[in-house]
Design a protein around this motif. Structure first.
Motif, PDB file in Angstrom:
ATOM      1  N   ARG A  96      -5.259  12.011   4.268  1.00 11.32           N
ATOM      2  CA  ARG A  96      -5.013  11.060   2.919  1.00 11.32           C
ATOM      3  C   ARG A  96      -6.169  10.674   2.215  1.00 11.32           C
ATOM      4  NH1 ARG A  96       0.123   8.467   2.889  1.00 11.32           N
ATOM      5  NH2 ARG A  96       1.552   8.955   4.834  1.00 11.32           N
ATOM      6  N   ALA A 136      -7.597   0.276   7.356  1.00 10.79           N
ATOM      7  CA  ALA A 136      -8.138   1.771   6.768  1.00 10.79           C
ATOM      8  C   ALA A 136      -6.888   2.053   5.797  1.00 10.79           C
ATOM      9  CB  ALA A 136      -8.545   2.517   7.777  1.00 10.79           C
ATOM     10  N   CYS A 137      -5.821   2.288   6.558  1.00 10.01           N
ATOM     11  CA  CYS A 137      -4.557   2.571   5.692  1.00 10.01           C
ATOM     12  C   CYS A 137      -4.215   1.799   4.425  1.00 10.01           C
ATOM     13  CB  CYS A 137      -3.271   3.178   6.571  1.00 10.01           C
ATOM     14  SG  CYS A 137      -3.769   4.178   7.859  1.00 10.01           S
ATOM     15  N   ILE A 161      -9.189   9.348   3.947  1.00 12.46           N
ATOM     16  CA  ILE A 161     -10.043   8.240   4.690  1.00 12.46           C
ATOM     17  C   ILE A 161     -10.934   9.011   5.295  1.00 12.46           C
ATOM     18  CG2 ILE A 161      -9.873   6.539   6.312  1.00 12.46           C
ATOM     19  CD1 ILE A 161      -6.909   5.824   5.834  1.00 12.46           C
ATOM     20  N   ASP A 162     -12.325   8.480   4.958  1.00  9.89           N
ATOM     21  CA  ASP A 162     -13.305   9.140   5.739  1.00  9.89           C
ATOM     22  C   ASP A 162     -13.704   8.810   7.011  1.00  9.89           C
ATOM     23  OD1 ASP A 162     -15.558  10.812   5.730  1.00  9.89           O
ATOM     24  OD2 ASP A 162     -16.941   9.534   4.677  1.00  9.89           O
ATOM     25  N   SER A 222       0.923  -1.188   0.160  1.00 10.87           N
ATOM     26  CA  SER A 222      -0.033  -0.033  -0.070  1.00 10.87           C
ATOM     27  C   SER A 222       0.822   1.248   0.012  1.00 10.87           C
ATOM     28  CB  SER A 222      -0.795  -0.025   1.089  1.00 10.87           C
ATOM     29  OG  SER A 222      -0.306   0.127   2.448  1.00 10.87           O
ATOM     30  N   LYS A 257     -11.960   3.046  -1.769  1.00 11.31           N
ATOM     31  CA  LYS A 257     -12.468   4.124  -1.264  1.00 11.31           C
ATOM     32  C   LYS A 257     -12.814   3.746   0.175  1.00 11.31           C
ATOM     33  CE  LYS A 257     -16.420   7.538  -1.633  1.00 11.31           C
ATOM     34  NZ  LYS A 257     -17.630   7.820  -2.406  1.00 11.31           N
ATOM     35  N   VAL A 258     -12.352   4.246   1.240  1.00  9.42           N
ATOM     36  CA  VAL A 258     -12.322   3.817   2.518  1.00  9.42           C
ATOM     37  C   VAL A 258     -13.368   4.779   3.503  1.00  9.42           C
ATOM     38  CG1 VAL A 258     -11.069   3.096   4.784  1.00  9.42           C
ATOM     39  CG2 VAL A 258     -10.338   2.560   2.582  1.00  9.42           C
ATOM     40  N   THR A 259     -14.363   4.216   4.188  1.00 10.25           N
ATOM     41  CA  THR A 259     -14.847   4.982   5.373  1.00 10.25           C
ATOM     42  C   THR A 259     -14.825   4.113   6.626  1.00 10.25           C
ATOM     43  OG1 THR A 259     -16.483   5.605   3.752  1.00 10.25           O
ATOM     44  CG2 THR A 259     -17.115   5.715   6.007  1.00 10.25           C
ATOM     45  N   GLN A 260     -14.586   4.784   7.533  1.00  9.94           N
ATOM     46  CA  GLN A 260     -14.323   4.229   8.818  1.00  9.94           C
ATOM     47  C   GLN A 260     -15.213   4.904  10.074  1.00  9.94           C
ATOM     48  OE1 GLN A 260     -10.359   4.178  10.308  1.00  9.94           O
ATOM     49  NE2 GLN A 260     -10.788   3.182  12.332  1.00  9.94           N
ATOM     50  N   HIS A 281      -6.900   1.951   1.661  1.00 10.66           N
ATOM     51  CA  HIS A 281      -6.964   3.421   1.052  1.00 10.66           C
ATOM     52  C   HIS A 281      -5.730   3.158   0.158  1.00 10.66           C
ATOM     53  CE1 HIS A 281      -5.553   7.516   0.619  1.00 10.66           C
ATOM     54  NE2 HIS A 281      -6.607   7.564   0.539  1.00 10.66           N
ATOM     55  N   SER A 322     -15.341   0.017  -2.575  1.00 12.67           N
ATOM     56  CA  SER A 322     -15.607   0.920  -1.548  1.00 12.67           C
ATOM     57  C   SER A 322     -15.746  -0.021  -0.404  1.00 12.67           C
ATOM     58  CB  SER A 322     -16.923   1.857  -1.564  1.00 12.67           C
ATOM     59  OG  SER A 322     -17.886   0.839  -1.600  1.00 12.67           O
TER      60      SER A 322
END
Length: 480
Positions: A223, A185-186, A225-226, A59, A194-197, A189, A171
């Motif tokens: 970065r 999450a990192c 991350i939502d 990543s 597409k990452v939501t946390q 991403h 997503s």
């Protein structure tokens, strides 16, 4: 001739169990057997530390082309190929599992690819129908991820599932705020998802230093991350079902399709309603909401060993249960759930039981790392913990590292020492920076030895490095 088939029977082929088995056999000549119902290497090697760290490496390449261009290289952005990576990852995990098998065989440990349960204090029953007796039994069955207790939780995957995806979702909603949630999450991403946390608490990484986790949260948001704290799932259903339709429509730009069909984790996009009232669709939902010990159906209760909180096997400082011949180490005891700790517990068990050297397990001042982007390395007390027990001085600095300042990136580094005002001992060290895990291993030696702030001050800095700041902070930022 011994009255038992073996001197030691180990249940579980993870890092702790394998180390205890092969050291007992190889260094003391004990007759040892080990049973593993799944893959040798356990959580760490097969579905935890090792594959996760390789995904972290993968990543991190996402931002490298842009950084390289800023340094003058003519490099184009690339495209991540999950299938190629996963194929190579599985090959590497197969290799490591074979290493574990060879280590056991080379030490003279007899292995059984079977589930083992306790029949009595000296007998294990294998899923093959065989029964084996042993003078000592060591339980090292580890832990497993836990889904939350809510309707349709089966629609979400857990950390064990992530390594088996046919393709990455477009997503994902990650539910949780611990190190596993934040690391993935990192990772995801960085791999282009597409990452939501969602995390129900006020700030991610509960239990870590407040200032450090705040910096990481800001970096994750920066970065892309939502991240939503104080938020969790109220309701979830498969998109296209009447139940999902009854929840209401999700915004069109949130609809992301493409998750492969997998019965065990749902069969398509999931519609989620959050505590903040929003309704959104995600290709996948990933629960990182805790782990529990693998103590179910081991036969413990019949021996009078009642599992404690969350199913943990309760042991004394020598890893011994209420039944003198039965011991337990690693995550199944829910003490400190880290691979190196399980290995240390296994070594202490062998010292105590087979070498005649009673060795309590030392769980104090254990360094650890969180492989977010940026990484965090930590050892000892947080500022908040230390301030509750005595008056302290806090030495702290935050800055943009040279490498990223040159390209005008916003990345920041944090270096922090917590010092006892009474005796000047360094009570804690916290680093947020690229390579923080590598740095904290060495800082952990000094903290474990009881180094004072003056010991740090007397150490000459290595220049130019980020880590030199650890030995150049002269004045406390604050006293508490």
């Amino acid at each position: 001739m011994s009255a038992f088939d073996y001197d030691l029977f180990v249940i579980g082929g993870g890092s702790g169990g394998v180390r205890a088995a092969r050291v007992a056999a190889g260094e003391t000549g004990a007759k040892v057997a080990l049973a593993e119902e799944d893959r040798y290497g356990g959580t760490c090697v097969i579905r935890g530390c090792v594959p996760k760290k390789l995904m972290v490496f993968a990543s991190e390449y996402r931002d490298m082309p842009a950084t390289a261009r800023a340094y003058g290289w003519d490099i184009a952005d690339g495209q991540f190929d999950w299938t190629a990576f996963r194929t190579k990852l599985n090959t590497e995990l197969d290799r490591l599992e074979e290493v574990y098998r060879k280590l056991l065989k080379g030490s003279g440990v007899e292995t059984f690819d079977a589930r083992a349960t306790l029949k009595d204090a000296h007998t294990v029953k294998l899923s093959t129908g065989e029964e084996k007796t042993a003078k000592h039994i060591l339980i090292a069955t580890g832990g497993r991820p836990q889904r939350p207790d809510m309707p349709n939780a089966h629609l979400g995957m857990v950390s064990d599932d992530i390594f088996h995806l046919d393709k990455l979702p477009k997503s994902v909603l990650i539910v949780g705020g611990g190190y596993i949630a934040c690391e993935f999450a990192c990772i995801l991403h960085g791999l282009g998802v597409k990452v939501t946390q969602f995390y129900r608490g006020a700030q991610i990484l509960r239990g870590f230093d407040d200032e450090a986790r705040g910096l990481i949260a800001d970096a994750m948001k920066g970065r892309g991350i939502d991240l939503h704290t104080g938020t969790t799932i109220v309701e979830m259903h498969c998109v296209g079902t009447p139940e999902a339709d009854a929840m209401g429509e999700a915004p069109v730009d949130d609809v992301q399709y493409g998750q492969p069909e997998q019965e065990e984790i749902g069969s398509g996009p999931v519609r989620v309603k959050a505590t903040n009232g929003t309704i959104r669709d995600f290709d996948a939902v990933f629960f990182a909401t805790g782990r529990v010990p693998n103590s179910d159906d081991l036969g413990l209760e019949a021996l009078g060993i009642e599992p404690g909180r969350n199913g943990a096997i309760e042991v004394d400082e020598y890893s011994q249960t209420k039944v003198p011949s039965v011991y337990a180490i690693g995550d199944v005891t829910n003490r400190v759930n880290l691979t190196p700790v399980a290995i240390r517990e296994g070594m202490a068990f062998v010292e105590t039981v087979f070498k005649g050297n009673p060795t309590p397990v030392d769980h104090e001042l254990i360094p650890s790392a969180v492989f977010t982007q940026p990484e965090m390395g930590t050892v000892g007390l947080t500022e908040e913990q230390a301030a509750e027990q005595e008056e302290i001085e806090v030495y702290c600095t935050s800055f943009r590292p040279m490498q990223m300042a040159f390209v005008d990136a916003p990345d920041r580094v944090l270096m922090k020492l917590i010092v006892s005002k009474a005796n000047r001992t360094v009570l804690g060290c916290h680093i947020v920076a690229p390579g923080a895990g590598e740095m904290i291993q060495l800082a952990g030696i000094a903290v474990k030895m009881g180094a004072t702030k003056e010991d740090f001050d007397r150490t000459v800095a290595v220049h130019p490095t980020m880590s030199e700041e650890i030995v150049t902070m002269r004045n406390p930022a604050r006293t508490r």
